[in-house]
Motif scaffolding. Structure first.
Motif, mmCIF file in Angstrom:
data_model
loop_
_atom_site.group_PDB
_atom_site.id
_atom_site.type_symbol
_atom_site.label_atom_id
_atom_site.label_comp_id
_atom_site.label_asym_id
_atom_site.label_seq_id
_atom_site.Cartn_x
_atom_site.Cartn_y
_atom_site.Cartn_z
ATOM 1 N N ALA A 1 3.258 14.542 -0.645
ATOM 2 C CA ALA A 1 2.251 13.737 -1.346
ATOM 3 C C ALA A 1 1.187 14.590 -2.021
ATOM 4 N N ASP A 2 0.926 15.800 -1.479
ATOM 5 C CA ASP A 2 -0.124 16.644 -2.043
ATOM 6 C C ASP A 2 0.390 17.563 -3.150
ATOM 7 N N LYS A 3 1.657 17.441 -3.505
ATOM 8 C CA LYS A 3 2.230 18.272 -4.559
ATOM 9 C C LYS A 3 2.387 17.460 -5.835
ATOM 10 N N GLY B 1 0.781 -1.229 0.000
ATOM 11 C CA GLY B 1 0.000 0.000 0.000
ATOM 12 C C GLY B 1 0.814 1.280 0.000
ATOM 13 N N THR B 2 2.115 1.196 0.206
ATOM 14 C CA THR B 2 2.938 2.407 0.186
ATOM 15 C C THR B 2 3.131 2.880 -1.249
ATOM 16 N N ILE B 3 3.454 4.160 -1.372
ATOM 17 C CA ILE B 3 3.629 4.789 -2.679
ATOM 18 C C ILE B 3 5.092 5.159 -2.884
ATOM 19 N N LEU B 4 5.628 4.761 -4.012
ATOM 20 C CA LEU B 4 6.976 5.137 -4.431
ATOM 21 C C LEU B 4 6.840 6.134 -5.569
ATOM 22 N N ARG B 5 7.352 7.341 -5.379
ATOM 23 C CA ARG B 5 7.286 8.347 -6.449
ATOM 24 C C ARG B 5 8.601 8.363 -7.214
ATOM 25 N N VAL B 6 8.487 8.412 -8.541
ATOM 26 C CA VAL B 6 9.667 8.437 -9.394
ATOM 27 C C VAL B 6 9.562 9.627 -10.344
#
Length: 326
Positions: A233-235, A163-168
């Motif tokens: 996360a909100d950007k 469920g975690t998010i990895l941003r690339v």
């Protein structure tokens, strides 16, 4: 869509048409406060006394519309037809290790990637062996079409099994020019120009797995990524200017014609016309010419639907800074 670098000045063109703000269709009805908020994100980056003056003024919480009318003048640059498309930050299922389901890697930038000359093509990379065993796999996705479009978008959110998010985000490419697989599919008679969209392309590729790789390899350009750990996360994702882009207010432009950081007035003539002040804060390998812009539509599936359907004519005016008065 591309990494941060010094902001270039737009090239002079033979065709510059200064206009008045009253010439901009819908100017008075726009949410100038939202445009000013996006402008402030990068207003300290462009160099020059006029930029420094307006940056100080923008951060002083002025009347938004009066601010833009005081410090800028709208200019129509170029005389060719305009084209507006959309891009977004996809959110895709993925994993940190390979499995039967997750078997399509996204890669970190190799140390031996040249800075100024073309490297190997997408087909050569995907032939296998070149990047394997070097620890460059950031994550694995379950759909080759989505892995391809993640490269087109230049950034994304990968939802891991826990469920975690990895941003690339974008961290370079192999130096080959971008070639549109949509245009190639039209050329092959698989779609008409009226039928083509990102959703239609993905559906076709999933329905024709034996032909998928060959279609994708029509585009020799290949994008590498880095993990983003410092973006809230909100950007939105990080644009070319090294700051988060704003949904509906940031656009990717050709910096050879439009200065990065400049406000641009967008008038699209599609099914859902747009009359809005946006900020040139990003670039893209397919965004070329003075009347070409890619509008950031946000993150997630709905933003992807909006971006995929956007392919409209219209016009774009650059708000050029007025000279500093003594």
């Amino acid at each position: 869509m591309t990494p941060a670098r010094p902001v270039p000045a737009a090239s002079p063109l033979s065709h510059h048409s200064p206009l008045a703000f009253d010439d901009l269709v819908g100017w008075r009805k726009d949410d100038h406060e939202a445009a000013l908020a996006a402008f402030v994100v990068t207003c300290d980056i462009p160099d020059g006394p006029e930029w420094r003056q307006m940056g100080d003024a923008a951060r002083a919480q002025p009347d938004p519309r009066a601010f833009f009318e005081r410090f800028f003048r709208p200019v129509l640059i170029g005389d060719g037809p305009a084209l507006f498309t959309g891009y977004y930050e996809p959110e895709l299922p993925g994993a940190l290790s390979r499995s039967a389901r997750f078997c399509h890697p996204i890669y970190a930038r190799p140390d031996d990637l040249p800075e100024t000359e073309p490297w190997v093509t997408r087909a050569e990379i995907e032939a296998g062996g070149l990047l394997e065993g070097r620890g460059l796999e950031i994550a694995w996705l379950d759909d080759p079409a989505e892995a391809f479009f993640l490269q087109v978008q230049g950034s994304g959110r990968i939802r891991l099994p826990d469920g975690t998010i990895l941003r690339v985000g974008y961290d370079g490419r192999n130096g080959h020019p971008y070639r549109s697989i949509g245009q190639e599919m039209i050329r092959r008679g698989l779609f008409t120009p009226e039928e083509i969209s990102a959703t239609a392309i993905k559906d076709w590729l999933r329905g024709h797995p034996a032909e998928c790789r060959g279609i994708l390899q029509h585009n020799p350009s290949f994008v590498f990524f880095r993990v983003l750990t410092d973006v809230p996360a909100d950007k939105g994702p990080i644009g070319t200017m090294g700051r988060p882009v704003t949904p509906g207010r940031s656009v990717a432009v050709d910096p050879g014609f439009t200065p990065l950081g400049a406000p641009v007035w967008i008038e699209t003539d599609g099914p859902d016309p747009i009359r809005r002040l946006m900020i040139a804060q990003d670039t893209g390998s397919a965004i070329k010419g003075p009347q070409r812009a890619d509008i950031f539509c946000g993150s997630g599936d709905q933003a992807g639907i909006t971006a995929g359907a956007l392919r409209d004519p219209g016009r774009m005016l650059v708000l050029m800074p007025l000279p500093v008065k003594d």
